[in-house]
Scaffold this motif. Structure first.
Motif, PDB file in Angstrom:
ATOM      1  N   LEU A  22       0.896  -1.183  -0.046  1.00  0.00           N
ATOM      2  CA  LEU A  22      -0.007   0.103  -0.060  1.00  0.00           C
ATOM      3  C   LEU A  22       1.116   1.212  -0.085  1.00  0.00           C
ATOM      4  N   PHE A  23       1.858   1.286   0.930  1.00  0.00           N
ATOM      5  CA  PHE A  23       2.712   2.351   0.938  1.00  0.00           C
ATOM      6  C   PHE A  23       3.517   2.781  -0.408  1.00  0.00           C
ATOM      7  N   VAL A  24       3.939   1.591  -1.257  1.00  0.00           N
ATOM      8  CA  VAL A  24       4.494   1.851  -2.336  1.00  0.00           C
ATOM      9  C   VAL A  24       3.446   2.257  -3.323  1.00  0.00           C
ATOM     10  N   TRP A  71      -3.467  10.553  -8.601  1.00  0.00           N
ATOM     11  CA  TRP A  71      -3.441  10.616  -7.233  1.00  0.00           C
ATOM     12  C   TRP A  71      -4.640   9.795  -6.492  1.00  0.00           C
ATOM     13  N   ILE A  72      -5.886  10.350  -7.029  1.00  0.00           N
ATOM     14  CA  ILE A  72      -7.201   9.815  -6.513  1.00  0.00           C
ATOM     15  C   ILE A  72      -7.085   8.212  -6.918  1.00  0.00           C
ATOM     16  N   LEU A  73      -7.041   7.986  -7.905  1.00  0.00           N
ATOM     17  CA  LEU A  73      -7.009   6.498  -8.400  1.00  0.00           C
ATOM     18  C   LEU A  73      -6.010   5.522  -7.726  1.00  0.00           C
ATOM     19  N   GLY A  74      -4.792   6.259  -7.468  1.00  0.00           N
ATOM     20  CA  GLY A  74      -3.599   5.584  -6.641  1.00  0.00           C
ATOM     21  C   GLY A  74      -4.232   5.226  -5.290  1.00  0.00           C
ATOM     22  N   PHE A  77      -7.027   2.756  -4.915  1.00  0.00           N
ATOM     23  CA  PHE A  77      -6.601   1.569  -5.191  1.00  0.00           C
ATOM     24  C   PHE A  77      -5.995   1.011  -3.984  1.00  0.00           C
ATOM     25  N   ALA A  78      -5.246   1.786  -3.194  1.00  0.00           N
ATOM     26  CA  ALA A  78      -4.728   1.259  -2.012  1.00  0.00           C
ATOM     27  C   ALA A  78      -5.733   1.188  -0.895  1.00  0.00           C
ATOM     28  N   ALA A  79      -6.700   1.991  -0.801  1.00  0.00           N
ATOM     29  CA  ALA A  79      -7.766   1.887   0.163  1.00  0.00           C
ATOM     30  C   ALA A  79      -8.506   0.712   0.002  1.00  0.00           C
ATOM     31  N   GLY A  80      -8.723   0.319  -1.320  1.00  0.00           N
ATOM     32  CA  GLY A  80      -9.768  -0.977  -1.623  1.00  0.00           C
ATOM     33  C   GLY A  80      -9.048  -2.127  -1.475  1.00  0.00           C
TER      34      GLY A  80
END
Length: 365
Positions: A22-24, A71-74, A77-80
Protein backbone atom coordinates in the motif's frame (compact mmCIF):
# COMPACT_ATOMS: atom_id res chain seq x y z
CA UNK A 1 -13.21 0.38 15.14
CA UNK A 2 -12.48 -2.38 17.62
CA UNK A 3 -12.04 -4.85 14.75
CA UNK A 4 -9.44 -2.60 13.14
CA UNK A 5 -7.58 -2.18 16.45
CA UNK A 6 -7.55 -5.92 17.05
CA UNK A 7 -6.41 -6.54 13.50
CA UNK A 8 -3.52 -4.11 13.94
CA UNK A 9 -2.48 -5.86 17.13
CA UNK A 10 -2.48 -9.27 15.42
CA UNK A 11 -0.55 -8.29 12.28
CA UNK A 12 1.41 -11.17 10.74
CA UNK A 13 4.39 -11.08 8.44
CA UNK A 14 2.19 -11.55 5.38
CA UNK A 15 -0.01 -8.65 6.44
CA UNK A 16 3.04 -6.47 6.97
CA UNK A 17 3.92 -7.25 3.33
CA UNK A 18 0.73 -5.92 1.83
CA UNK A 19 0.88 -2.84 4.10
CA UNK A 20 4.23 -2.19 2.47
CA UNK A 21 2.54 -2.68 -0.92
CA UNK A 22 0.00 0.00 0.00
CA UNK A 23 2.81 2.37 0.89
CA UNK A 24 4.55 1.68 -2.42
CA UNK A 25 1.31 2.26 -4.38
CA UNK A 26 0.71 5.64 -2.71
CA UNK A 27 4.34 6.73 -3.25
CA UNK A 28 4.22 5.65 -6.90
CA UNK A 29 0.97 7.58 -7.41
CA UNK A 30 2.46 10.73 -5.91
CA UNK A 31 5.66 10.31 -7.92
CA UNK A 32 3.76 9.72 -11.15
CA UNK A 33 1.76 12.90 -10.49
CA UNK A 34 5.00 14.87 -10.17
CA UNK A 35 6.32 13.34 -13.41
CA UNK A 36 3.13 14.30 -15.23
CA UNK A 37 3.49 17.84 -13.90
CA UNK A 38 7.05 18.09 -15.28
CA UNK A 39 5.98 16.70 -18.66
CA UNK A 40 3.15 19.22 -18.90
CA UNK A 41 5.61 22.03 -18.08
CA UNK A 42 7.76 21.03 -21.06
CA UNK A 43 4.72 20.70 -23.33
CA UNK A 44 3.59 24.18 -22.34
CA UNK A 45 6.97 25.60 -23.32
CA UNK A 46 6.66 24.00 -26.76
CA UNK A 47 3.04 25.08 -27.16
CA UNK A 48 3.96 28.69 -26.30
CA UNK A 49 6.12 28.80 -29.45
CA UNK A 50 3.11 28.24 -31.70
CA UNK A 51 0.28 30.63 -32.61
CA UNK A 52 -2.35 27.91 -32.32
CA UNK A 53 -5.31 28.63 -30.05
CA UNK A 54 -6.12 25.10 -28.97
CA UNK A 55 -2.82 23.48 -27.95
CA UNK A 56 -2.18 25.92 -25.08
CA UNK A 57 -5.75 25.55 -23.88
CA UNK A 58 -5.65 21.73 -24.05
CA UNK A 59 -2.32 21.35 -22.24
CA UNK A 60 -3.15 23.81 -19.48
CA UNK A 61 -6.60 22.25 -18.96
CA UNK A 62 -5.05 18.77 -18.61
CA UNK A 63 -2.64 19.62 -15.80
CA UNK A 64 -4.73 19.44 -12.63
CA UNK A 65 -7.24 16.79 -13.82
CA UNK A 66 -4.46 14.39 -14.87
CA UNK A 67 -2.43 14.84 -11.69
CA UNK A 68 -5.48 14.54 -9.47
CA UNK A 69 -6.68 11.50 -11.44
CA UNK A 70 -3.43 9.64 -10.78
CA UNK A 71 -3.44 10.58 -7.10
CA UNK A 72 -7.11 9.75 -6.51
CA UNK A 73 -6.98 6.43 -8.35
CA UNK A 74 -3.75 5.48 -6.59
CA UNK A 75 -5.08 6.30 -3.13
CA UNK A 76 -8.42 4.65 -3.84
CA UNK A 77 -6.71 1.54 -5.18
CA UNK A 78 -4.64 1.33 -2.01
CA UNK A 79 -7.72 1.97 0.12
CA UNK A 80 -9.60 -0.77 -1.74
CA UNK A 81 -6.85 -3.30 -1.05
CA UNK A 82 -6.76 -2.31 2.62
CA UNK A 83 -10.55 -2.55 2.96
CA UNK A 84 -10.58 -5.95 1.24
CA UNK A 85 -7.80 -7.34 3.42
CA UNK A 86 -9.50 -6.07 6.56
CA UNK A 87 -12.87 -7.29 5.29
CA UNK A 88 -14.31 -3.81 5.83
CA UNK A 89 -17.64 -2.67 4.42
CA UNK A 90 -15.91 0.42 3.02
CA UNK A 91 -14.66 -1.63 0.08
CA UNK A 92 -18.04 -1.18 -1.65
CA UNK A 93 -17.51 2.60 -1.69
CA UNK A 94 -14.24 2.51 -3.62
CA UNK A 95 -15.81 1.98 -7.05
CA UNK A 96 -18.50 4.72 -6.69
CA UNK A 97 -15.86 7.14 -5.41
CA UNK A 98 -13.66 6.40 -8.42
CA UNK A 99 -16.56 7.02 -10.79
CA UNK A 100 -17.51 10.22 -9.02
CA UNK A 101 -13.89 11.37 -9.20
CA UNK A 102 -13.82 10.68 -12.94
CA UNK A 103 -16.98 12.76 -13.43
CA UNK A 104 -15.61 15.61 -11.31
CA UNK A 105 -12.25 15.62 -13.08
CA UNK A 106 -13.94 15.45 -16.48
CA UNK A 107 -16.01 18.52 -15.61
CA UNK A 108 -12.87 20.27 -14.34
CA UNK A 109 -11.00 19.50 -17.55
CA UNK A 110 -13.78 20.77 -19.82
CA UNK A 111 -14.39 23.96 -17.83
CA UNK A 112 -10.66 24.71 -17.72
CA UNK A 113 -10.37 24.07 -21.44
CA UNK A 114 -13.31 26.38 -22.21
CA UNK A 115 -11.90 29.09 -19.94
CA UNK A 116 -8.45 29.05 -21.54
CA UNK A 117 -9.86 28.82 -25.07
CA UNK A 118 -12.07 31.82 -24.27
CA UNK A 119 -8.98 33.82 -23.33
CA UNK A 120 -7.00 32.71 -26.39
CA UNK A 121 -9.74 33.48 -28.92
CA UNK A 122 -9.74 37.19 -28.05
CA UNK A 123 -5.96 37.57 -27.66
CA UNK A 124 -3.94 38.73 -30.69
CA UNK A 125 -0.95 36.60 -29.63
CA UNK A 126 -2.91 33.41 -30.37
CA UNK A 127 -5.16 34.35 -33.28
CA UNK A 128 -4.57 36.68 -36.23
CA UNK A 129 -8.08 38.14 -36.10
CA UNK A 130 -9.34 38.06 -32.49
CA UNK A 131 -13.00 37.23 -32.17
CA UNK A 132 -15.58 39.54 -30.62
CA UNK A 133 -15.01 39.43 -26.85
CA UNK A 134 -18.70 39.71 -25.97
CA UNK A 135 -19.72 36.79 -28.20
CA UNK A 136 -16.86 34.58 -27.01
CA UNK A 137 -17.71 35.22 -23.37
CA UNK A 138 -21.38 34.46 -23.94
CA UNK A 139 -20.69 31.15 -25.69
CA UNK A 140 -18.12 30.21 -23.01
CA UNK A 141 -20.62 30.85 -20.21
CA UNK A 142 -23.25 28.72 -21.93
CA UNK A 143 -20.79 25.86 -22.51
CA UNK A 144 -19.53 25.92 -18.91
CA UNK A 145 -23.09 25.91 -17.58
CA UNK A 146 -23.98 22.98 -19.85
CA UNK A 147 -20.90 21.00 -18.74
CA UNK A 148 -21.60 21.57 -15.02
CA UNK A 149 -25.30 20.69 -15.31
CA UNK A 150 -24.49 17.55 -17.30
CA UNK A 151 -21.89 16.50 -14.73
CA UNK A 152 -24.36 16.98 -11.85
CA UNK A 153 -27.04 14.94 -13.65
CA UNK A 154 -24.60 12.09 -14.37
CA UNK A 155 -23.46 12.08 -10.74
CA UNK A 156 -27.07 11.95 -9.54
CA UNK A 157 -27.78 9.03 -11.86
CA UNK A 158 -24.66 7.32 -10.49
CA UNK A 159 -26.06 7.43 -6.95
CA UNK A 160 -29.46 6.11 -7.96
CA UNK A 161 -31.47 9.31 -8.37
CA UNK A 162 -33.96 9.29 -11.25
CA UNK A 163 -33.08 11.98 -13.75
CA UNK A 164 -36.39 11.55 -15.58
CA UNK A 165 -38.28 12.29 -12.38
CA UNK A 166 -36.11 15.32 -11.74
CA UNK A 167 -36.72 16.64 -15.25
CA UNK A 168 -40.46 16.11 -14.89
CA UNK A 169 -40.43 17.96 -11.59
CA UNK A 170 -38.39 20.71 -13.22
CA UNK A 171 -41.02 21.12 -15.93
CA UNK A 172 -43.77 21.67 -13.36
CA UNK A 173 -41.60 23.73 -11.05
CA UNK A 174 -40.36 25.78 -13.98
CA UNK A 175 -43.82 27.27 -14.44
CA UNK A 176 -43.96 28.38 -10.83
CA UNK A 177 -40.37 29.60 -10.97
CA UNK A 178 -41.18 31.56 -14.11
CA UNK A 179 -43.85 33.57 -12.30
CA UNK A 180 -41.74 33.99 -9.18
CA UNK A 181 -38.58 35.01 -11.02
CA UNK A 182 -40.17 37.03 -13.82
CA UNK A 183 -37.71 39.93 -13.52
CA UNK A 184 -34.75 37.58 -13.26
CA UNK A 185 -35.76 35.78 -16.45
CA UNK A 186 -36.39 39.10 -18.20
CA UNK A 187 -32.84 40.18 -17.35
CA UNK A 188 -31.46 36.80 -18.46
CA UNK A 189 -33.14 36.97 -21.87
CA UNK A 190 -32.23 40.65 -22.12
CA UNK A 191 -28.58 39.67 -21.67
CA UNK A 192 -29.00 36.90 -24.24
CA UNK A 193 -30.38 39.40 -26.77
CA UNK A 194 -27.39 41.68 -26.14
CA UNK A 195 -25.06 38.76 -26.88
CA UNK A 196 -26.96 37.84 -30.04
CA UNK A 197 -27.75 41.30 -31.46
CA UNK A 198 -24.51 42.87 -30.23
CA UNK A 199 -25.64 46.53 -30.10
CA UNK A 200 -22.53 47.09 -28.01
CA UNK A 201 -19.55 45.15 -26.71
CA UNK A 202 -17.21 45.36 -23.75
CA UNK A 203 -15.10 48.51 -24.14
CA UNK A 204 -17.67 50.44 -26.22
CA UNK A 205 -18.83 53.93 -25.33
CA UNK A 206 -22.63 53.91 -25.14
CA UNK A 207 -25.34 56.37 -24.20
CA UNK A 208 -29.13 56.46 -24.18
CA UNK A 209 -31.21 59.51 -25.16
CA UNK A 210 -34.11 58.01 -23.18
CA UNK A 211 -32.32 57.76 -19.82
CA UNK A 212 -29.25 59.20 -18.12
CA UNK A 213 -26.96 56.42 -19.28
CA UNK A 214 -23.55 57.20 -20.72
CA UNK A 215 -20.16 55.62 -20.25
CA UNK A 216 -17.89 52.74 -21.20
CA UNK A 217 -19.17 49.15 -21.04
CA UNK A 218 -17.03 47.13 -18.61
CA UNK A 219 -18.98 43.90 -18.25
CA UNK A 220 -22.09 42.25 -19.71
CA UNK A 221 -23.45 39.68 -17.27
CA UNK A 222 -26.51 37.48 -17.39
CA UNK A 223 -28.45 39.85 -15.12
CA UNK A 224 -26.62 43.18 -15.09
CA UNK A 225 -24.49 45.25 -17.43
CA UNK A 226 -21.82 47.36 -15.74
CA UNK A 227 -21.02 50.73 -17.32
CA UNK A 228 -18.28 53.04 -16.08
CA UNK A 229 -19.48 56.64 -16.38
CA UNK A 230 -17.08 59.39 -17.40
CA UNK A 231 -16.78 60.57 -13.81
CA UNK A 232 -15.53 57.02 -13.04
CA UNK A 233 -18.62 55.82 -11.16
CA UNK A 234 -19.88 52.29 -11.87
CA UNK A 235 -23.43 52.15 -13.21
CA UNK A 236 -25.26 48.79 -12.92
CA UNK A 237 -28.17 48.40 -15.35
CA UNK A 238 -30.55 45.38 -15.49
CA UNK A 239 -30.37 43.84 -18.95
CA UNK A 240 -34.16 44.02 -19.40
CA UNK A 241 -33.87 47.82 -19.51
CA UNK A 242 -32.10 47.68 -22.88
CA UNK A 243 -35.16 46.06 -24.46
CA UNK A 244 -37.19 49.23 -23.81
CA UNK A 245 -34.76 52.08 -24.54
CA UNK A 246 -32.77 53.41 -27.47
CA UNK A 247 -29.01 53.01 -27.23
CA UNK A 248 -26.41 54.99 -29.15
CA UNK A 249 -22.97 53.53 -29.73
CA UNK A 250 -20.56 56.37 -30.54
CA UNK A 251 -17.67 53.87 -30.57
CA UNK A 252 -18.93 52.60 -33.93
CA UNK A 253 -19.09 56.00 -35.62
CA UNK A 254 -17.41 56.18 -39.01
CA UNK A 255 -16.74 59.94 -38.74
CA UNK A 256 -17.31 62.86 -36.40
CA UNK A 257 -19.16 65.97 -37.50
CA UNK A 258 -18.15 69.61 -37.23
CA UNK A 259 -21.25 71.78 -37.47
CA UNK A 260 -20.66 75.43 -36.56
CA UNK A 261 -22.40 78.71 -37.36
CA UNK A 262 -20.22 81.82 -37.59
CA UNK A 263 -21.54 85.40 -37.76
CA UNK A 264 -19.95 88.41 -39.51
CA UNK A 265 -20.81 92.06 -39.05
CA UNK A 266 -23.39 93.60 -41.41
CA UNK A 267 -20.63 95.97 -42.50
CA UNK A 268 -18.78 92.95 -43.97
CA UNK A 269 -21.54 91.85 -46.34
CA UNK A 270 -19.35 92.47 -49.41
CA UNK A 271 -16.68 90.20 -47.97
CA UNK A 272 -18.98 87.24 -47.27
CA UNK A 273 -18.50 85.61 -50.69
CA UNK A 274 -14.67 85.53 -50.65
CA UNK A 275 -14.61 84.35 -47.03
CA UNK A 276 -16.97 81.44 -47.73
CA UNK A 277 -14.92 80.41 -50.79
CA UNK A 278 -11.63 80.52 -48.88
CA UNK A 279 -13.04 78.56 -45.92
CA UNK A 280 -14.29 75.86 -48.29
CA UNK A 281 -10.90 75.69 -50.04
CA UNK A 282 -9.18 75.41 -46.65
CA UNK A 283 -11.43 72.51 -45.65
CA UNK A 284 -10.86 70.70 -48.96
CA UNK A 285 -7.11 70.89 -48.38
CA UNK A 286 -7.23 69.99 -44.69
CA UNK A 287 -5.60 66.56 -44.10
CA UNK A 288 -7.98 65.60 -41.25
CA UNK A 289 -11.25 66.40 -43.05
CA UNK A 290 -12.96 63.56 -44.93
CA UNK A 291 -13.77 65.06 -48.32
CA UNK A 292 -15.71 61.95 -49.33
CA UNK A 293 -18.44 62.90 -46.87
CA UNK A 294 -20.92 65.75 -47.08
CA UNK A 295 -19.22 69.16 -47.01
CA UNK A 296 -21.10 72.46 -46.96
CA UNK A 297 -19.93 76.03 -46.36
CA UNK A 298 -22.73 78.50 -47.12
CA UNK A 299 -24.08 81.93 -46.23
CA UNK A 300 -27.07 80.99 -44.13
CA UNK A 301 -29.13 83.90 -42.86
CA UNK A 302 -29.47 87.55 -41.98
CA UNK A 303 -29.57 87.26 -38.21
CA UNK A 304 -30.52 89.93 -35.70
CA UNK A 305 -27.01 91.32 -35.37
CA UNK A 306 -24.88 89.25 -37.74
CA UNK A 307 -24.55 87.72 -41.17
CA UNK A 308 -24.32 83.97 -40.53
CA UNK A 309 -22.58 81.29 -42.54
CA UNK A 310 -22.22 77.66 -41.44
CA UNK A 311 -19.63 74.92 -41.71
CA UNK A 312 -20.82 71.30 -42.07
CA UNK A 313 -18.00 68.75 -42.49
CA UNK A 314 -16.82 65.41 -41.11
CA UNK A 315 -13.45 64.52 -39.66
CA UNK A 316 -11.56 61.37 -40.55
CA UNK A 317 -10.96 60.49 -36.92
CA UNK A 318 -13.57 59.20 -34.47
CA UNK A 319 -11.33 59.61 -31.43
CA UNK A 320 -12.91 62.11 -29.05
CA UNK A 321 -9.65 63.86 -28.09
CA UNK A 322 -8.26 64.02 -31.64
CA UNK A 323 -11.61 65.26 -32.94
CA UNK A 324 -11.50 68.32 -30.68
CA UNK A 325 -7.94 69.05 -31.75
CA UNK A 326 -9.01 68.98 -35.42
CA UNK A 327 -12.05 71.13 -34.68
CA UNK A 328 -9.90 73.69 -32.87
CA UNK A 329 -7.50 73.84 -35.81
CA UNK A 330 -10.38 74.37 -38.27
CA UNK A 331 -11.94 77.18 -36.22
CA UNK A 332 -8.61 78.97 -35.77
CA UNK A 333 -8.00 78.83 -39.53
CA UNK A 334 -11.49 80.22 -40.14
CA UNK A 335 -10.66 83.10 -37.77
CA UNK A 336 -7.43 83.76 -39.72
CA UNK A 337 -9.35 83.86 -43.02
CA UNK A 338 -11.84 86.35 -41.60
CA UNK A 339 -9.03 88.55 -40.30
CA UNK A 340 -7.14 88.31 -43.63
CA UNK A 341 -10.22 89.73 -45.39
CA UNK A 342 -10.31 92.62 -42.91
CA UNK A 343 -13.64 91.46 -41.53
CA UNK A 344 -14.70 90.75 -37.98
CA UNK A 345 -16.78 88.18 -36.15
CA UNK A 346 -20.02 89.81 -35.05
CA UNK A 347 -21.29 90.07 -31.51
CA UNK A 348 -24.76 91.19 -30.34
CA UNK A 349 -25.17 94.93 -31.06
CA UNK A 350 -28.05 97.43 -31.35
CA UNK A 351 -28.27 100.55 -33.57
CA UNK A 352 -30.47 103.49 -32.60
CA UNK A 353 -31.86 105.52 -35.55
CA UNK A 354 -32.81 109.11 -34.61
CA UNK A 355 -35.32 110.86 -36.99
CA UNK A 356 -34.19 114.11 -38.58
CA UNK A 357 -35.35 117.26 -36.80
CA UNK A 358 -34.88 115.97 -33.29
CA UNK A 359 -32.28 117.98 -31.44
CA UNK A 360 -30.14 116.09 -29.04
CA UNK A 361 -28.75 118.14 -26.21
CA UNK A 362 -26.44 117.23 -23.41
CA UNK A 363 -26.77 118.29 -19.81
CA UNK A 364 -24.52 121.12 -18.67
CA UNK A 365 -22.78 121.30 -15.35
Amino acid sequence: MKNVESWLVNLTGEQYLWVLELFVIVVLALGLGMVINRVIDKLEVQAAKTKTVWDDALIEACRRPLIWLVWILGVNFAAGIAAQKMESGLYALVDPINRLALIFLGVMFLTNFIKRAERNLVHPDYIAKPMDETTVRAVAKLLRAAVIITGVLIAMQLFGYSISGLLAFGGIGGIAMGFAAKDLLANFFGGLMIYLDRPFSVGDWVRSPDQEIEGTVEDIGWRLTRIRTFDKRPLYIPNSVFANISVENPSRMTNRRIYETIGLRYADLAKMGPIVEQVEAMLLAHPDIDTNQTMMVNFNQFAASSLDFFIYVFTKTTNWVTYHQVKQDVLLKVADIIAANQAEVAFPTSTLHVPAGIEVTTAKD
